[in-house]
Design a protein around this motif. Structure first.
Motif, PDB file in Angstrom:
ATOM      1  N   VAL A   3      97.321  21.519  32.084  1.00  0.00           N
ATOM      2  CA  VAL A   3      97.601  19.786  32.495  1.00  0.00           C
ATOM      3  C   VAL A   3      96.510  19.270  31.749  1.00  0.00           C
ATOM      4  O   VAL A   3      96.589  18.117  31.364  1.00  0.00           O
ATOM      5  CB  VAL A   3      97.719  19.671  34.040  1.00  0.00           C
ATOM      6  CG1 VAL A   3      97.457  18.137  34.354  1.00  0.00           C
ATOM      7  CG2 VAL A   3      98.870  20.126  34.592  1.00  0.00           C
ATOM      8  N   SER A   4      95.308  19.651  31.944  1.00  0.00           N
ATOM      9  CA  SER A   4      94.132  18.890  31.361  1.00  0.00           C
ATOM     10  C   SER A   4      94.343  18.954  29.738  1.00  0.00           C
ATOM     11  O   SER A   4      94.196  17.874  29.094  1.00  0.00           O
ATOM     12  CB  SER A   4      92.693  19.478  31.686  1.00  0.00           C
ATOM     13  OG  SER A   4      92.610  19.140  33.103  1.00  0.00           O
ATOM     14  N   LYS A   5      94.496  20.102  29.111  1.00  0.00           N
ATOM     15  CA  LYS A   5      94.667  20.141  27.739  1.00  0.00           C
ATOM     16  C   LYS A   5      95.781  19.075  27.252  1.00  0.00           C
ATOM     17  O   LYS A   5      95.882  18.405  26.238  1.00  0.00           O
ATOM     18  CB  LYS A   5      95.033  21.610  27.417  1.00  0.00           C
ATOM     19  CG  LYS A   5      93.585  22.302  27.434  1.00  0.00           C
ATOM     20  CD  LYS A   5      93.929  23.726  27.367  1.00  0.00           C
ATOM     21  CE  LYS A   5      94.770  24.094  26.014  1.00  0.00           C
ATOM     22  NZ  LYS A   5      94.868  25.742  25.759  1.00  0.00           N
ATOM     23  N   THR A   6      96.957  19.231  28.149  1.00  0.00           N
ATOM     24  CA  THR A   6      98.153  18.155  27.606  1.00  0.00           C
ATOM     25  C   THR A   6      97.686  16.764  27.681  1.00  0.00           C
ATOM     26  O   THR A   6      97.970  16.063  26.756  1.00  0.00           O
ATOM     27  CB  THR A   6      99.103  18.552  28.524  1.00  0.00           C
ATOM     28  OG1 THR A   6      99.695  19.926  28.317  1.00  0.00           O
ATOM     29  CG2 THR A   6     100.449  17.761  28.061  1.00  0.00           C
ATOM     30  N   PHE A   7      96.956  16.466  28.762  1.00  0.00           N
ATOM     31  CA  PHE A   7      96.441  15.047  29.047  1.00  0.00           C
ATOM     32  C   PHE A   7      95.729  14.592  27.647  1.00  0.00           C
ATOM     33  O   PHE A   7      95.867  13.943  27.170  1.00  0.00           O
ATOM     34  CB  PHE A   7      95.775  15.054  30.241  1.00  0.00           C
ATOM     35  CG  PHE A   7      95.102  13.540  30.600  1.00  0.00           C
ATOM     36  CD1 PHE A   7      95.819  12.378  30.820  1.00  0.00           C
ATOM     37  CD2 PHE A   7      93.836  13.274  30.319  1.00  0.00           C
ATOM     38  CE1 PHE A   7      95.446  11.311  31.080  1.00  0.00           C
ATOM     39  CE2 PHE A   7      93.392  12.157  30.505  1.00  0.00           C
ATOM     40  CZ  PHE A   7      94.034  10.988  30.839  1.00  0.00           C
TER      41      PHE A   7
ATOM     42  N   THR B  83      95.202  16.052  24.778  1.00  0.00           N
ATOM     43  CA  THR B  83      95.911  16.160  23.486  1.00  0.00           C
ATOM     44  C   THR B  83      96.891  14.844  23.364  1.00  0.00           C
ATOM     45  O   THR B  83      96.907  14.375  22.290  1.00  0.00           O
ATOM     46  CB  THR B  83      96.772  17.317  23.574  1.00  0.00           C
ATOM     47  OG1 THR B  83      96.033  18.376  23.449  1.00  0.00           O
ATOM     48  CG2 THR B  83      97.651  17.490  22.136  1.00  0.00           C
ATOM     49  N   SER B  84      97.554  14.441  24.364  1.00  0.00           N
ATOM     50  CA  SER B  84      98.274  13.142  24.164  1.00  0.00           C
ATOM     51  C   SER B  84      97.540  11.864  23.798  1.00  0.00           C
ATOM     52  O   SER B  84      97.813  10.803  23.368  1.00  0.00           O
ATOM     53  CB  SER B  84      99.201  12.891  25.633  1.00  0.00           C
ATOM     54  OG  SER B  84      98.159  12.548  26.456  1.00  0.00           O
ATOM     55  N   LEU B  85      96.105  12.021  24.112  1.00  0.00           N
ATOM     56  CA  LEU B  85      95.147  10.925  24.014  1.00  0.00           C
ATOM     57  C   LEU B  85      94.794  11.074  22.319  1.00  0.00           C
ATOM     58  O   LEU B  85      94.022  10.000  21.966  1.00  0.00           O
ATOM     59  CB  LEU B  85      94.055  10.950  24.833  1.00  0.00           C
ATOM     60  CG  LEU B  85      94.219  10.689  26.246  1.00  0.00           C
ATOM     61  CD1 LEU B  85      92.953  10.681  26.890  1.00  0.00           C
ATOM     62  CD2 LEU B  85      95.263   9.504  26.424  1.00  0.00           C
TER      63      LEU B  85
ATOM     64  N   ALA C 161      95.788   6.881  27.971  1.00  0.00           N
ATOM     65  CA  ALA C 161      95.329   7.557  29.040  1.00  0.00           C
ATOM     66  C   ALA C 161      96.341   7.094  30.256  1.00  0.00           C
ATOM     67  O   ALA C 161      96.728   8.193  31.205  1.00  0.00           O
ATOM     68  CB  ALA C 161      93.985   7.403  29.528  1.00  0.00           C
ATOM     69  N   LEU C 162      96.513   6.255  30.668  1.00  0.00           N
ATOM     70  CA  LEU C 162      97.509   5.759  31.771  1.00  0.00           C
ATOM     71  C   LEU C 162      98.735   6.226  31.593  1.00  0.00           C
ATOM     72  O   LEU C 162      99.538   6.576  32.666  1.00  0.00           O
ATOM     73  CB  LEU C 162      97.397   4.269  32.126  1.00  0.00           C
ATOM     74  CG  LEU C 162      95.870   3.593  32.311  1.00  0.00           C
ATOM     75  CD1 LEU C 162      95.850   2.071  32.533  1.00  0.00           C
ATOM     76  CD2 LEU C 162      95.195   4.224  33.634  1.00  0.00           C
ATOM     77  N   ALA C 163      99.253   5.712  30.266  1.00  0.00           N
ATOM     78  CA  ALA C 163     100.713   6.556  29.931  1.00  0.00           C
ATOM     79  C   ALA C 163     100.824   8.068  30.098  1.00  0.00           C
ATOM     80  O   ALA C 163     101.973   8.621  30.484  1.00  0.00           O
ATOM     81  CB  ALA C 163     101.076   6.181  28.471  1.00  0.00           C
TER      82      ALA C 163
END
Length: 134
Positions: A16-20, A22-24, A92-94
């Motif tokens: 979950v942290s890696k996905t978060f 990476t999306s940033l 980050a919010l998205a």
């Protein structure tokens, strides 16, 4: 060689942290990553080691803080413009982060903050270069 910083953060779910992050727009260094941790590359000299809670506990005799209940650290990153502050925090919010505090607006500085999925607090701040070198 310039001084580098490696911030170690406990995470409940590494994927979950890696996905978060990476999306940033951040990447991970696979050389320093495995199933127990991932090396988040923030810049050429700034890294965050996202460690599963059991792995994080290997480095301390203290209890691991529950960041949803207490603040153990506030991480602050600089941005090159006000727009970049907004872009990163909005991303980050998205991506599933949550708001943390109100925007800070000063004559020479602008900042916003968010919480990552593990409730670690992150600030993103732009400062007028003239005020910094002033």
């Amino acid at each position: 060689m310039p001084t580098m910083i490696f911030v170690n953060l406990p995470v409940k779910d590494l994927e979950v942290s890696k996905t978060f992050f990476t999306s940033l727009g951040y990447s991970f260094n696979p050389r320093f990553s495995d199933e127990n941790g991932a090396c988040l590359v923030i810049s050429d000299t700034i890294f965050a080691m996202l460690l599963t809670e059991p792995r994080f506990k290997d480095f301390t005799r203290k209890e691991v803080a529950d960041a949803s209940a207490v603040t153990e650290v506030i991480l602050c990153l600089s941005a090159e413009s006000r727009e970049k502050v907004d872009t990163l925090v909005d991303a980050a919010l998205a991506a599933g982060g949550s708001p943390s505090g109100e925007p800070q607006e000063y004559e020479f500085m602008y900042g916003r903050s968010f919480q990552d999925p593990d409730h670690h607090l992150w600030e993103v701040v732009w400062m007028d270069p003239a005020a910094v070198t002033g």
